[in-house]
Design an enzyme around this catalytic site. Structure first.
Site, PDB file in Angstrom:
ATOM      1  CE1 TYR C  37      -2.736   3.515   1.379  1.00  0.00           C
ATOM      2  CE2 TYR C  37      -4.079   1.687   0.425  1.00  0.00           C
ATOM      3  CZ  TYR C  37      -3.896   3.044   0.854  1.00  0.00           C
ATOM      4  OH  TYR C  37      -4.805   3.931   0.561  1.00  0.00           O
ATOM      5  CG  HIS C 193      -9.026   8.986   3.127  1.00  0.00           C
ATOM      6  ND1 HIS C 193      -8.906  10.319   2.493  1.00  0.00           N
ATOM      7  CD2 HIS C 193      -9.326   8.254   2.156  1.00  0.00           C
ATOM      8  CE1 HIS C 193      -8.810  10.309   1.432  1.00  0.00           C
ATOM      9  NE2 HIS C 193      -8.782   9.051   0.670  1.00  0.00           N
ATOM     10  NE  ARG C 223      -3.703   6.579  -3.993  1.00  0.00           N
ATOM     11  CZ  ARG C 223      -4.544   5.800  -3.454  1.00  0.00           C
ATOM     12  NH1 ARG C 223      -5.819   6.190  -3.113  1.00  0.00           N
ATOM     13  NH2 ARG C 223      -4.167   4.668  -3.049  1.00  0.00           N
ATOM     14  CG  ASN C 225      -7.831   2.364  -4.014  1.00  0.00           C
ATOM     15  OD1 ASN C 225      -6.798   1.924  -3.367  1.00  0.00           O
ATOM     16  ND2 ASN C 225      -8.891   2.860  -3.480  1.00  0.00           N
ATOM     17  CD  GLU C 265     -12.184   3.131  -5.953  1.00  0.00           C
ATOM     18  OE1 GLU C 265     -13.265   2.664  -5.552  1.00  0.00           O
ATOM     19  OE2 GLU C 265     -11.595   3.943  -5.340  1.00  0.00           O
ATOM     20  CE1 TYR C 316     -10.339  -0.046   2.125  1.00  0.00           C
ATOM     21  CE2 TYR C 316     -11.755   0.393   3.810  1.00  0.00           C
ATOM     22  CZ  TYR C 316     -11.068   0.619   2.787  1.00  0.00           C
ATOM     23  OH  TYR C 316     -11.485   1.975   2.025  1.00  0.00           O
ATOM     24  CE  LYS C 317      -7.342  -2.662  -1.470  1.00  0.00           C
ATOM     25  NZ  LYS C 317      -7.662  -1.349  -2.113  1.00  0.00           N
TER      26      LYS C 317
END
Lengths: 326, 200, 346
Positions: C37, C193, C223, C225, C265, C316-317
């Site tokens: 990450y 966030h 960026r 994601n 994303e 989390y994902k």
């Protein structure tokens, strides 16, 4: 992360001086237009540009507030006060620059925007500090946002735009002329402003410090107080600095800022406002045998005393040796 | 004291009177009275600028109302409920000036209502001096049906509107003055963990 | 028109698919064979032709179908598109930006003619031909932000900058991985966030915030994601979690190729001129596991990367439940040899 002073991507714009007009005893207005004929970017009121000028072989970069209409993309206007103890920027602009000359300017950058939570906006200007307020008032007027301007000038001949402002904005403009004995009572002005009022101050340092101190002293929260202060890098005793990564040792002259010396040595250091305000040029101090002279208003007091960071655009050093992580 | 479990969970730094403010507008609920009582002594000259609004709520028996009255502040007013306090607060803020500062102490939902009242008059939450006292109960919004559930002390909690069982997150909205509740059985509708009393 | 648009769905029967060209242009997120990450921000510059990076505002074969799905979401829940009252200048900034970028990038699809503040906008794929006055909301069928967002792929946040922070004061979220615009409106950077694990402790967000506060006009940044989604469902909102949550249990070794999707994303950050706000497009790209499998390098890499993701991040994902199935699916494609660095298909 990309730094901004460096660039494979150069977003600076080439402009030409289309007009130079004295607007007050020691203030000239410069009108800039793009040499490629493209429209200039629209900007948010309060923005400034960094103007790059070559003065006898020396490259200077100074920030100036945009005072022109934000929606007029055909030109930018700045007003510059001729300062006696100038490092050369205002002297160059007043005495050397001619209509038709070429300059380079950065994209607009805004460190002094209108606060969207403001239900009322109180603008306090001193001298040439009036400049960022012109586009602000135009926008606030167009959008129906309540505002008042308190504008202090040394004398009518020394003050710029006061007559035009009074014509345009009527009773929302209050003028105070020093040599006519006017003095603004800031305590009286600030104590009864309705909740939700925001204060914006732009002017000479002593005036700014005073107004801010009165506001804070009345309990105004910091989030309702905004100010624009471009610190010109103060001159100082020459010193040398080592750049650890570039493996260079460079000399910083008396009237040259640390950032300018680094750039003159061919090292691309990050920067943005060049006036000690935005934080972009923050550099790690690897070693300092001496005293860091912090002239910025970005680092916290703790950060300044820690001796681990410096803002090269305005700060200096005195001592036996300074090494930066550049 | 509420310990932040995620970095952005609201924190309430504690009362201190802002030097120079001409008027301190102090909104208190229940045990929140102690935030002021422990800050100033009766007879403190600064009390001449302090205006107190107090909703005793479940602390009615604790005697804080009397103690607050005895402080000798510029003004003391008692509300019959937090809601009536909020209504009056709106009136006060409508004519208040920038040399006044706003303070709130009590349960988290009460503080949130004061913050919302401030926002209606352009006062940022950053400008409001807060201290959490008393119950750790929460107000929760069900993200699915958008209904609000008051006085939540357990997680998961059944939504009183749509019936889904909600995990109460630490994710907080100032705008709604509520924590977010998300279905805890969205993947397996029949599997519902038992509720734990997390805050009181 | 030079581009053909798929007639596909992102709900109910899920007929979404990528053409072979669509697969190759996919913004595959993994540069190397392990995952880490990072904030990984870079300048948003036009990239190679035939990739999703070719134009700064990308339009692809899914455009028409995505806009149709968006309209359905907004009809059911108008709160997915909101702006706080002080954001009107920013709304106009965004309308201008998206129209100019689309017209410049795809002149055969979009045309923008500006005559002072009288603007004429043509959107051929959606059959729109409108004339309006820039700055006058009453000359458009929707507020400017909603008007243009109904014609632009991806979600968008418009973020106000004040108090040395960023505030999510307007936006549209109909293709989102699991957060609620309605709940998050008005929050600042750290607050919105909040739920991301690990990154907070690492100071990643402190640095990201500092960087974003200095995003400049004329220099957008970006960026990438990523996450995973079961079924080509764009609207994986928390509001509807109870409806799509059970999808996760329907994955089997037999159907994972068709059902499981990598969802990227592409986020970019644009300083807006009049408002000084920041536009934050979040452009969603979906690709089925079976489609990834047609690119040998990517399939091999997936097997390796999936094993190195920290458990908390997988939680989390939202793909912990199916993680092993995913690893097993790509195992046959892992040839044990080094792969070329970078994200290209070769």
């Amino acid at each position: 992360m990309t730094s901004t002073g460096t660039s494979a991507i150069n977003t600076e714009m080439h402009v030409r001086v289309a007009d130079i007009t004295p607007v007050a005893a020691a203030i000239k207005r410069f009108t800039l237009v793009r040499t490629d004929g493209e429209p200039l970017p629209v900007f948010a009121p309060g923005a400034h540009v960094v103007v790059s000028m070559v003065d006898g072989g020396r490259l200077r970069r100074n920030p100036y507030s945009l005072m022109s209409s934000p929606t007029d993309t055909s030109k930018y206007e700045i007003s510059v006060l001729r300062v006696d103890q100038s490092r050369g920027g205002s002297a160059f602009l007043h005495e050397q620059l001619q209509v038709g000359d070429a300059l380079t300017i950065s994209q607009p950058l805004n460190l002094f925007p209108i606060d969207n939570w403001g239900r009322r906006h109180l603008l306090v200007a001193g001298g040439v500090g009036i400049t960022p307020f012109l586009p602000m008032m135009e926008t606030m007027n167009a959008e129906g946002r309540p505002f008042e301007l308190y504008y202090s000038i040394r004398s009518r001949p020394h003050g710029a735009y006061w007559s035009w402002l009074a014509d345009r904005y009527g009773s929302r403009v209050k003028l105070a002329v020093d040599d006519e004995g006017d003095r603004v009572d800031y305590r009286a002005l600030l104590i009864n402003q309705p909740l939700g009022t925001h204060l914006y101050v732009c002017g000479p340092r002593p005036m700014l410090d005073h107004v801010l101190s009165v506001a804070r002293g009345l309990g105004w929260p910091d989030e309702n107080i905004h100010f624009e202060l471009f610190l010109a890098p103060p001159p100082g005793v020459p010193f040398t600095v080592s750049l650890a990564k570039s493996q260079l040792e460079i000399a910083v002259e008396e009237h040259q800022s640390l950032l300018e010396a680094i750039e003159a040595a061919g090292v691309d250091a990050p920067y943005l406002c060049r006036g000690g305000a935005c934080g972009q040029c923050e550099t790690v101090v690897v070693h300092a045998d001496g005293e860091l002279l912090h002239n910025d208003h970005f680092l916290t007091d703790d950060e300044k005393t820690s001796g681990t960071k410096i803002m090269p655009c305005v700060s200096r050093f005195v001592g036996a040796g300074l090494t930066l992580d550049l | 004291m509420l310990a932040p479990s995620i970095k952005s969970r609201p924190v309430y730094p504690g009362f201190a009177l802002v030097q120079g403010a001409q008027r301190h507008i102090v909104a208190l609920e229940g045990e929140g009275a102690l935030a002021l009582l422990e800050l100033v002594q009766p007879g403190d000259p600064e009390l001449a600028r302090v205006e107190i609004m107090y909703a005793p709520g479940t602390s009615a028996a604790a005697g804080h109302a009397e103690a607050l009255t005895n402080l000798g502040a510029a003004h003391y007013w008692q509300a019959v409920s937090p809601a009536t306090l909020t209504t009056r607060l709106h009136q006060v803020l409508a004519t208040a000036t920038m040399s006044s500062r706003l303070y709130a102490s009590g349960s988290e939902p009460f503080i949130g209502e004061v913050v919302r009242a401030g926002a209606a008059f352009g006062v940022k939450h950053l400008s409001i001096i807060t201290e959490h006292r008393g119950s750790m109960k929460r107000r929760v919004q069900c993200v699915h049906c958008k209904g609000f559930i008051d006085d939540v002390t357990i997680s998961p909690v059944p939504c009183t509107h749509c019936g889904l069982h909600l995990f109460v997150r630490d994710h907080f909205s100032r705008r709604f003055n509520a924590f977010q509740g998300v279905s805890i059985h969205a993947e397996e509708h029949d599997v519902i963990p038992s509720a734990e009393e997390l805050y009181r | 028109m030079s581009m053909t648009f798929n007639d596909e769905t992102f709900r109910d029967d899920f007929t979404f698919r990528n053409s072979p060209a669509g697969i190759r242009r996919y913004p595959f997120p993994f540069h190397e064979d392990r995952y880490m990450y990072a904030v990984n921000i870079e300048p948003h510059l036009p990239g190679a032709a035939g990739t999703a990076y070719e134009h700064l505002i990308d339009v692809d074969e899914h455009y028409v179908a995505e806009m149709r799905d968006r309209a359905l979401v907004l009809k059911e829940d108008p709160q997915r598109c909101q702006a706080l009252p002080h954001m009107m200048a920013a709304q106009w900034d965004v309308l201008e930006l998206l129209m100019t970028e689309k017209a410049a990038g795809y002149p055969d699809l979009f045309t923008l003619e500006r005559n002072g503040d009288r603007w004429h906008w043509i959107n051929r794929p959606l059959g729109i031909d409108d004339t309006f006055t820039f700055g006058d909301r009453s000359t458009l069928p929707y507020e400017p932000m909603e008007y243009i967002f109904r014609q632009a792929q991806g979600d968008f946040c418009i973020v106000d900058q004040r108090d040395d922070n960023l505030w999510m004061d307007a936006g549209i979220v109909t293709t989102q991985a699991d957060w609620s615009l309605d709940f998050d409106i008005g929050m600042n950077f750290m607050e919105w966030h909040a739920p991301v694990p690990l990154a907070h402790q690492m100071g990643v967000f402190d640095r990201a915030l500092k960087f974003l506060l200095n995003v400049q006009q004329g220099r957008p940044t970006r960026r990438l994601n990523w996450t995973m989604t079961v079924n080509a469902r764009l609207d994986t909102s928390p509001e509807n979690y109870h409806k799509w949550g059970p999808d996760k249990l329907t994955v089997t070794p037999e159907n994972i190729g068709e059902k499981m999707h990598l969802r990227c994303e592409l986020q970019s950050f644009w300083r807006l001129p009049r408002s000084n706000a920041i536009l934050f497009p979040i452009r969603c790209y979906l690709i089925k596991f079976a489609e990834i499998a047609t690119i040998p390098k990517w399939a091999c890499r997936m097997h390796r990367v999936l094993q190195t993701i920290p458990d908390e991040l997988a939680d989390y994902k939202g793909f912990s439940r199916n993680r092993q199935l995913a690893i097993d699916y790509f195992a046959p494609f892992d040839h044990g040899q080094p792969t070329t660095p970078g994200t290209s298909p070769e």
